[in-house]
Design an enzyme around this catalytic site. Structure first.
Site, PDB file in Angstrom:
ATOM      1  N   ASP A  57      30.142   8.722 138.705  1.00  0.00           N
ATOM      2  CA  ASP A  57      31.167   9.368 139.505  1.00  0.00           C
ATOM      3  C   ASP A  57      31.336  10.788 139.016  1.00  0.00           C
ATOM      4  O   ASP A  57      31.324  11.055 137.811  1.00  0.00           O
ATOM      5  CB  ASP A  57      32.489   8.602 139.427  1.00  0.00           C
ATOM      6  CG  ASP A  57      32.975   8.409 138.004  1.00  0.00           C
ATOM      7  OD1 ASP A  57      32.124   8.387 137.083  1.00  0.00           O
ATOM      8  OD2 ASP A  57      34.192   8.269 137.798  1.00  0.00           O
TER       9      ASP A  57
ATOM     10  N   TYR B 279      22.446 -17.963 110.685  1.00  0.00           N
ATOM     11  CA  TYR B 279      22.252 -18.866 111.817  1.00  0.00           C
ATOM     12  C   TYR B 279      21.155 -19.875 111.462  1.00  0.00           C
ATOM     13  O   TYR B 279      20.298 -19.625 110.613  1.00  0.00           O
ATOM     14  CB  TYR B 279      21.899 -18.094 113.100  1.00  0.00           C
ATOM     15  CG  TYR B 279      20.581 -17.348 113.070  1.00  0.00           C
ATOM     16  CD1 TYR B 279      19.401 -17.946 113.536  1.00  0.00           C
ATOM     17  CD2 TYR B 279      20.513 -16.031 112.615  1.00  0.00           C
ATOM     18  CE1 TYR B 279      18.200 -17.262 113.523  1.00  0.00           C
ATOM     19  CE2 TYR B 279      19.319 -15.350 112.600  1.00  0.00           C
ATOM     20  CZ  TYR B 279      18.159 -15.962 113.056  1.00  0.00           C
ATOM     21  OH  TYR B 279      16.973 -15.287 113.044  1.00  0.00           O
TER      22      TYR B 279
ATOM     23  N   HIS C 293      14.492  -8.245 108.503  1.00  0.00           N
ATOM     24  CA  HIS C 293      15.439  -9.333 108.763  1.00  0.00           C
ATOM     25  C   HIS C 293      14.850 -10.613 108.178  1.00  0.00           C
ATOM     26  O   HIS C 293      13.722 -10.990 108.505  1.00  0.00           O
ATOM     27  CB  HIS C 293      15.673  -9.476 110.261  1.00  0.00           C
ATOM     28  CG  HIS C 293      16.305 -10.770 110.671  1.00  0.00           C
ATOM     29  ND1 HIS C 293      17.461 -11.248 110.088  1.00  0.00           N
ATOM     30  CD2 HIS C 293      15.956 -11.696 111.601  1.00  0.00           C
ATOM     31  CE1 HIS C 293      17.775 -12.406 110.641  1.00  0.00           C
ATOM     32  NE2 HIS C 293      16.874 -12.706 111.554  1.00  0.00           N
TER      33      HIS C 293
END
Length: 557
Positions: free
Chosen positions: A543, A251, A217
């Site tokens: 669930d 950014y 990056h």
């Protein structure tokens, strides 16, 4: 050579039988059989290896039979080779697991040795001195050649028997022997532990696949900017909020009187973490394994877009740049929590720097209390299916998540690739019915069926869905409302293949499920109960539907 048979009534006959060579006459006969001809014309083939064996068996084998026998032998050999290959693979995996486990144990022993060193050197120094040999005892040869004299009235010291020694001396000898053995083990394996290991490699030591991909990056810093210079401003201080240029994957943030620019719009650049080498002795922001060489060519579009967005940058220059490392996962989320089957082994990976403080707090709570105040279900290590742990799957999906990290994606937007990795037995029929599929945990699951579109005209008003705008109408169809209507008022069939199912049976099965769930599941056989499963703190784990098949047999899905 390929031979094709032609029906006798279509076979072209020669214009004159007298002009046909007698040699090819047999081939023109309507009953000609190539296999019979070869068996009769060629020397007989035998399965025997030596003349003696040929005489013993006394028969020849036709080519078709020999071919069949050969195929049988080859199949047997291939099956045996497959078994050997599988066995070798299992042994290799076992060696890798044992090696990783040994390295882990060595690291544990390293810590124990450090603790023993503290006890031996600081707390028991005086007792250790009692065990230290005298200087003259170190040279037995010198003592043998030396005459020992003493006064007739001088009493020689009596040898101390083992029974007269204090117990702690025996314990010290044991500790010394243990320490010596640990030092020897660390001498052999310690060098390997000093190398930096990628999370996936550390996880492999304890049998835990960690599906993440480190990717480069880009980040740069500009030179000093007069517009950002203010009195007494810290070198890394900031007065303005962080700015995000969403459309260009950029950014910006302040570093004193300079701008820092981060960029996600470049090509994915995977990084092999194990190739980063040792951590340097001196570590700072410019000297660390995760700081890679800057690839300026990849940053050019970002720099041009930045100068258009922020005019103050048009006269500026980039004074520092590097390719950092950021790990991505198949679903883009972090991996936080404890090993599913190994107590004391925790992971916190693929965490954004903006989330780091929260993740640190949650992990500290897990370590100290066993439960985080923040629900970490979406970060669970075990959330990925086995197919999602394959390196190729991790690589493709993680790189795609990097590409889309700043994209505005619809929450129902399906993944484009990889697809069709897992389909149910009913997949072909679902396609025929016009199923619109989404990918979930690598399964292809139908959202609705176009075959039910004709039922829209019969849909009662109270079941009609509300109108949607363009954005919310994406990846949606009113057919879903029709199918919900029919499910409630008629009969519908659902494909439950992608859902996990467990069979719990045997003595105690009923009491076990009664204790694990929140509802009364002690019903008559052939009845099902919708219920919850909780953790020790009362948090909902999931669930489930518990169906009682027999008194001691249950189906949980």
């Amino acid at each position: 050579m390929a031979v094709t048979a032609t029906p006798s009534n279509l076979r072209k006959q020669p214009a004159s039988q007298q002009k046909v060579d007698n040699i090819i006459q047999p081939f023109l006969h309507k009953d000609f059989d190539p296999a019979d001809y070869l068996n009769s014309a060629l020397p007989a083939l035998s399965t025997t290896v030596t003349p003696a064996q040929s005489v013993q068996h006394g028969r020849t084998v036709p080519l078709p039979e020999l071919n069949a026998q050969l195929q049988t032998v080859l199949s047997q050999v291939n099956a045996q080779m497959t078994r050997w290959s599988n066995t070798l693979t299992q042994l290799t995996d076992e060696i890798i697991r044992c090696g990783g486990r040994l390295a882990y144990e060595v690291e544990v022993l390293r810590g124990d040795t450090t603790g023993l060193t503290d006890v031996l050197d600081n707390r028991l120094r005086k007792e250790i001195e009692l065990l230290a040999p005298r200087h003259d005892a170190l040279n037995g040869e010198h003592l043998e050649n030396e005459v020992v004299t003493s006064s007739p009235h001088e009493e020689l010291p009596k040898p101390t028997s083992a029974a007269d020694e204090p117990e702690y001396l025996n314990q010290l000898r044991t500790l010394t022997a243990v320490r010596s053995r640990l030092d020897a083990v660390i001498q052999v394996f310690g060098d390997a532990m000093a190398w930096p290991l990628a999370p996936s490699e550390i996880g492999a030591m304890v049998g835990l696949p960690i599906p993440l991909l480190p990717l480069a990056h880009q980040y740069v810093k500009t030179g000093s900017l007069q517009a950002l210079a203010t009195p007494n401003k810290p070198a890394n201080g900031a007065d303005l909020p962080i700015l995000r240029h969403q459309d260009q994957d950029l950014y910006y943030r302040e570093h004193g009187d300079r701008y820092g620019i981060g960029y996600y719009g470049h090509r994915p650049m995977p990084v092999v973490a194990a190739s980063l080498g040792r951590t340097p002795t001196h570590v700072d922001e410019k000297h660390m394994p995760s700081r890679l060489d800057f690839t300026a060519e990849d940053f050019k579009p970002a720099w041009e877009a930045s100068k258009k967005l922020l005019p103050v940058l048009r006269e500026a220059e980039i004074t520092d740049g590097f390719n950092g490392i950021f790990s991505f996962t198949p679903d883009g989320g972090p991996i936080v929590g404890q090993h599913p089957t190994l107590d004391g082994f925790y992971v916190a990976e693929a965490v954004w720097v903006t989330h780091s403080a929260g993740v640190a707090k949650a992990l500290a709570e897990l370590l100290t209390t066993g439960r985080s105040e923040v629900d970490l279900a979406d970060c669970d290590l075990a959330r990925f299916e086995e197919v999602q742990l394959a390196p190729a799957y991790v690589s493709e999906t993680s790189q795609q998540n990097f590409v889309e990290v700043y994209d505005i994606l619809h929450p129902m937007q399906p993944r484009e690739s990889p697809r069709n990795l897992r389909v149910s037995p009913f997949h072909a029929r679902q396609q025929e019915l016009g199923a619109v599929f989404v990918e979930s945990r690598a399964w292809e699951r139908p959202q609705w069926f176009e075959a039910n579109a004709e039922l829209l005209q019969d849909l009662p008003a109270q079941w009609r869905p509300v109108s949607r705008d363009v954005w919310s109408a994406r990846f949606h169809s009113p057919i879903s409302a029709v199918e919900a209507w029919k499910t409630r008022t008629a009969v519908a069939m659902y494909d439950m293949t992608p859902l996990k199912r467990l069979e719990v049976f045997g003595p105690g099965a009923a009491n076990l499920l009664q204790r694990l769930t929140t509802s009364d599941i002690l019903k008559h056989p052939d009845q099902a109960t919708y219920t919850l499963m909780l953790d020790n703190g009362g948090g909902i784990l999931g669930d489930v539907i518990v169906a009682r098949l027999e008194p001691d047999s249950f189906h949980v899905g």
